[in-house]
Design a protein around this motif. Structure first.
Motif, short mmCIF file in Angstrom:
data_model
loop_
_atom_site.label_atom_id
_atom_site.label_comp_id
_atom_site.label_asym_id
_atom_site.label_seq_id
_atom_site.Cartn_x
_atom_site.Cartn_y
_atom_site.Cartn_z
N PHE A 96 -3.99 16.54 8.94
CA PHE A 96 -3.80 15.17 8.50
C PHE A 96 -3.30 15.23 7.05
N ILE A 97 -2.13 14.67 6.81
CA ILE A 97 -1.48 14.78 5.51
C ILE A 97 -1.46 13.42 4.83
N ASP A 98 -2.04 13.37 3.63
CA ASP A 98 -2.04 12.13 2.85
C ASP A 98 -0.83 12.11 1.92
N LEU A 99 0.04 11.14 2.14
CA LEU A 99 1.23 10.98 1.31
C LEU A 99 1.08 9.76 0.40
N LYS A 100 1.74 9.85 -0.75
CA LYS A 100 1.89 8.69 -1.63
C LYS A 100 3.37 8.43 -1.78
N ILE A 101 3.77 7.19 -1.50
CA ILE A 101 5.17 6.80 -1.55
C ILE A 101 5.32 5.82 -2.71
N SER A 102 5.97 6.25 -3.77
CA SER A 102 6.03 5.45 -4.98
C SER A 102 6.91 4.22 -4.78
N GLU A 103 6.76 3.26 -5.68
CA GLU A 103 7.44 1.98 -5.56
C GLU A 103 8.96 2.12 -5.58
N PHE B 145 -4.18 17.37 2.01
CA PHE B 145 -4.10 17.52 3.46
C PHE B 145 -5.43 18.04 3.98
N HIS B 146 -5.72 17.68 5.23
CA HIS B 146 -7.05 17.91 5.79
C HIS B 146 -6.94 18.69 7.09
N LYS B 147 -7.76 19.72 7.23
CA LYS B 147 -7.90 20.39 8.51
C LYS B 147 -8.90 19.62 9.36
N ALA B 148 -8.74 19.72 10.66
CA ALA B 148 -9.67 19.07 11.59
C ALA B 148 -10.56 20.13 12.22
N ASP B 149 -11.42 19.70 13.12
CA ASP B 149 -12.24 20.66 13.85
C ASP B 149 -11.39 21.48 14.81
N SER B 150 -10.39 20.85 15.40
CA SER B 150 -9.44 21.59 16.23
C SER B 150 -8.41 22.25 15.32
N PRO B 151 -8.05 23.51 15.58
CA PRO B 151 -7.04 24.17 14.73
C PRO B 151 -5.64 23.62 14.92
N ASN C 119 0.85 -1.19 0.00
CA ASN C 119 0.00 0.00 0.00
C ASN C 119 0.89 1.24 0.00
N PRO C 120 0.85 2.05 -1.05
CA PRO C 120 1.76 3.21 -1.14
C PRO C 120 1.29 4.41 -0.34
N LEU C 121 0.13 4.34 0.30
CA LEU C 121 -0.46 5.51 0.95
C LEU C 121 -0.11 5.56 2.44
N LEU C 122 0.12 6.75 2.93
CA LEU C 122 0.43 6.99 4.34
C LEU C 122 -0.27 8.28 4.76
N GLN C 123 -0.92 8.24 5.91
CA GLN C 123 -1.56 9.45 6.43
C GLN C 123 -0.86 9.86 7.72
N LEU C 124 -0.36 11.07 7.76
CA LEU C 124 0.32 11.60 8.93
C LEU C 124 -0.64 12.42 9.78
#
Length: 624
Positions: free
Chosen positions: A71-78, A61-67, A32-37
């Protein structure tokens, strides 16, 4: 807001401006090449993240309800190479924040992570109560519970990872092939934090147990001996003192979150919306929506907030945390606590993603049910009426555990006594693979088997002999080998989890060396040691055919057969001498053959009759 990666790798300046980033590192080479920080830092939502590292791109990247979260969605290639890179957080009018992140090279392929199976016997340990190998970490300043008191069953006693490491040879010599430790992650709770199931940091070993280095040392020492480390994980709940409870990222990060935030003082005093514990609502076609919801979203207890796996960020966090620990600690399995309590569809995804990445891995889930229908529901491959696919290899066999206790305690009759285990084993037709189910005489949440069997040593031997010879994966709780009990307060958790004698300097009894044990304790320890070490090399037990005969006259006989190896387990509840007619078992083909008593090493000829002179379990084998 994606950014495209390029081949220019800028100079790396190691900086750690960010308060917290999880997972704390990752690896290249996953399927799975995806990682969420998860990024936690004051007002981080006002910043835009940027990465310049070949093979790594920010998909979104996603903001939350708290400032204070991103949350950062990364793709890590093969073709991404291991190394370090900077995540640069930009905010117009503010100085950039820089966090150095590492992608490691994987030390093992996914196929090399081999889980437990029916060749194994797992030794369950409550680490705070097993052995104190490093007294210097008994008290850690800054944690809520910063004292130890061995006279208080619910206080910390000082057992730690080093204590387990110091006694691996004992565990190995006894014949166990794996260790399942109750959770070792930080439990910074106000009280009763010793048990480990109220986690307050999912990426940190509790410093009162040691360090991550100690945990990795434990894993490597087990691997040297061909043994497996099984990690106890908790997806359903965390501890009330978890760091994120003071700043929850989303309004639905935990269940009943609004009630918690409105009544925080009441929650801390124990007034909570707890689960109804009606686990059957997961399968019940007639269950009300109210009962189903209360089961899944109610808190397990008032100090364990219920995590909302329907929140996609919580779901991804939990899956990645499990994979992080498998990869970091080279695990040989996961035991998942309170398996039916979280959202069951999430649990299917959780187990599925792990097994997809590690096809030879093993997961055991705790389903505390005495109904084989419910146990079978959770096993991967079950033909469930609602179409549910669990991806879980191993549920736990609470049903057989109860059958064994009842069978040995009850007086014999047509429908009482040994018939309970005979008919219990007959229920195996319902299971996809019975040999992948975990069986046990007791565990950290119930009275010890010696207590449950009213202090009867022979009954205890019969229970253990049966558990170790049926087609299952056995788990034995620490101290069972020396008849540890909770006679004073049956079922009291603090007493069930008593200190293992010899684990502390100055103990007058030492079960590791045998010093100070009673004759009965020494005999039980030797009994288990002989049987466990025989089991290690018994293909008849590991994968043999099973044939058993209905109990008659207080005697139940079980056979395990593989090629020319036959194991016989004769369970006899008669106190007086009886003659067992062996002709009843002619279909097994043992007539005239020599068999050896596994425990005493004595030989006998399988003839027409066998004299049984005392109550107990007679274990025979054709293997010499």
């Amino acid at each position: 807001m994606p950014n495209n990666h390029n081949t220019d790798v800028p100079h790396i300046v190691e900086k750690n401006d960010i308060h917290r980033i999880e997972p704390t590192n990752w690896w290249v080479g996953f399927k799975n090449p995806l990682l969420q920080l998860l990024v936690h830092h004051p007002n981080i939502s006002e910043y835009v993240p940027n990465i310049t590292y070949s093979g790594v791109s920010i998909e979104k990247f996603h903001k939350a309800d708290s400032p204070n979260y991103l949350f950062i969605d990364l793709k890590i290639s093969e073709d991404t190479q291991p190394g370090q890179f900077n995540i640069r957080f930009k905010n117009e009018g503010s100085e950039d924040l820089i966090q150095t992140y590492q992608l490691k090279d994987r030390k093992h392929s996914s196929e090399d992570f081999v889980g437990f199976n029916s060749t194994d016997v797992i030794y369950l340990i409550t680490p705070d109560r097993f052995a104190n190998g490093n007294p210097e970490n008994d008290v850690v300043t800054g944690l809520n519970e910063d004292t130890i008191n061995r006279h208080d069953d619910y206080a910390r006693h000082g057992g730690d990872i080093q204590g387990i490491i110091n006694h691996i040879d004992y565990i190995d010599d006894m014949g166990f092939t794996g260790i399942w430790s109750c959770p070792l992650l930080t439990n910074d709770m106000l009280e009763s934090s010793y048990h480990g199931y109220a986690i307050t940091d999912y990426y940190e070993i509790d410093p009162r147990y040691g360090s991550l280095k100690d945990y990795l040392h434990l894993s490597s020492e087990l691997k040297k001996r061909g043994m497996k480390l099984i990690m106890d994980q908790v997806a359903n709940h965390c501890g009330l003192e978890h760091w994120w409870m003071k700043d929850l990222p989303f309004k639905d990060w935990i269940n009943h979150q609004g009630h918690y935030q409105e009544n925080i003082e009441n929650w801390q005093e124990g007034i909570s919306k707890t689960t109804n514990h009606r686990r059957t609502t997961n399968q019940d076609m007639y269950a009300s929506k109210a009962d189903k919801e209360n089961m899944n979203v109610g808190w397990f207890v008032s100090v364990m907030p219920d995590l909302n796996q329907k929140n996609p960020f919580m779901a991804r966090y939990t899956i990645q945390n499990s994979i992080w620990w498998i990869e970091t600690a080279n695990l040989g399995g996961i035991r998942q606590d309170t398996y039916p309590y979280p959202d069951k569809y999430f649990m299917s995804v959780w187990a599925g993603e792990i097994m997809k990445e590690y096809p030879n891995f093993s997961i055991v889930g705790e389903e505390w049910s005495y109904n084989p229908l419910l146990i079978g529901y959770w096993q991967d491959g079950a033909n469930n009426r609602d179409g549910y696919k669990s991806n879980l290899k191993s549920p736990m066999d609470f049903a057989m555990q109860r059958n064994i206790v009842n069978a040995l305690n009850e007086e014999e009759s047509w429908d009482e006594g040994l018939v309970k285990i005979y008919e219990g084993l007959a229920n195996d037709f319902h299971y996809v693979t019975p040999k992948d189910i975990m069986i046990f005489p007791d565990n950290h949440d119930m009275s010890r088997i010696f207590t449950l069997l009213n202090g009867d040593i022979e009954n205890t031997k019969m229970a253990l002999g049966y558990i170790l010879t049926v087609p299952r994966i056995p788990q034995i709780y620490y101290g069972t080998e020396i008849l540890m009990n909770d006679f004073d307060k049956p079922g009291d958790h603090g007493l069930v989890r008593s200190d293992f004698p010899g684990g502390w300097e100055g103990d007058t009894v030492n079960a590791f060396t045998g010093e100070g044990l009673t004759e009965e304790q020494t005999e039980m320890q030797l009994y288990l040691k002989i049987l466990l070490n025989y089991r290690k090399n018994s293909k008849a037990i590991h994968k043999g055919k099973t044939i058993h005969f209905a109990p008659e006259n207080g005697i139940y006989v079980l056979f395990r057969i593989f090629e020319d190896e036959v194991l016989v387990n004769i369970i006899n509840k008669n106190v007086d001498t009886v003659l067992l007619d062996l002709n009843r078992f002619n279909e097994i083909g043992l007539q005239g053959k020599t068999l050896k008593n596994i425990i005493t090493n004595e030989s006998l000829i399988w003839d027409d009759t066998l004299k049984l002179t005392k109550k107990g379990s007679l274990l025979l084998t054709t293997k010499f």
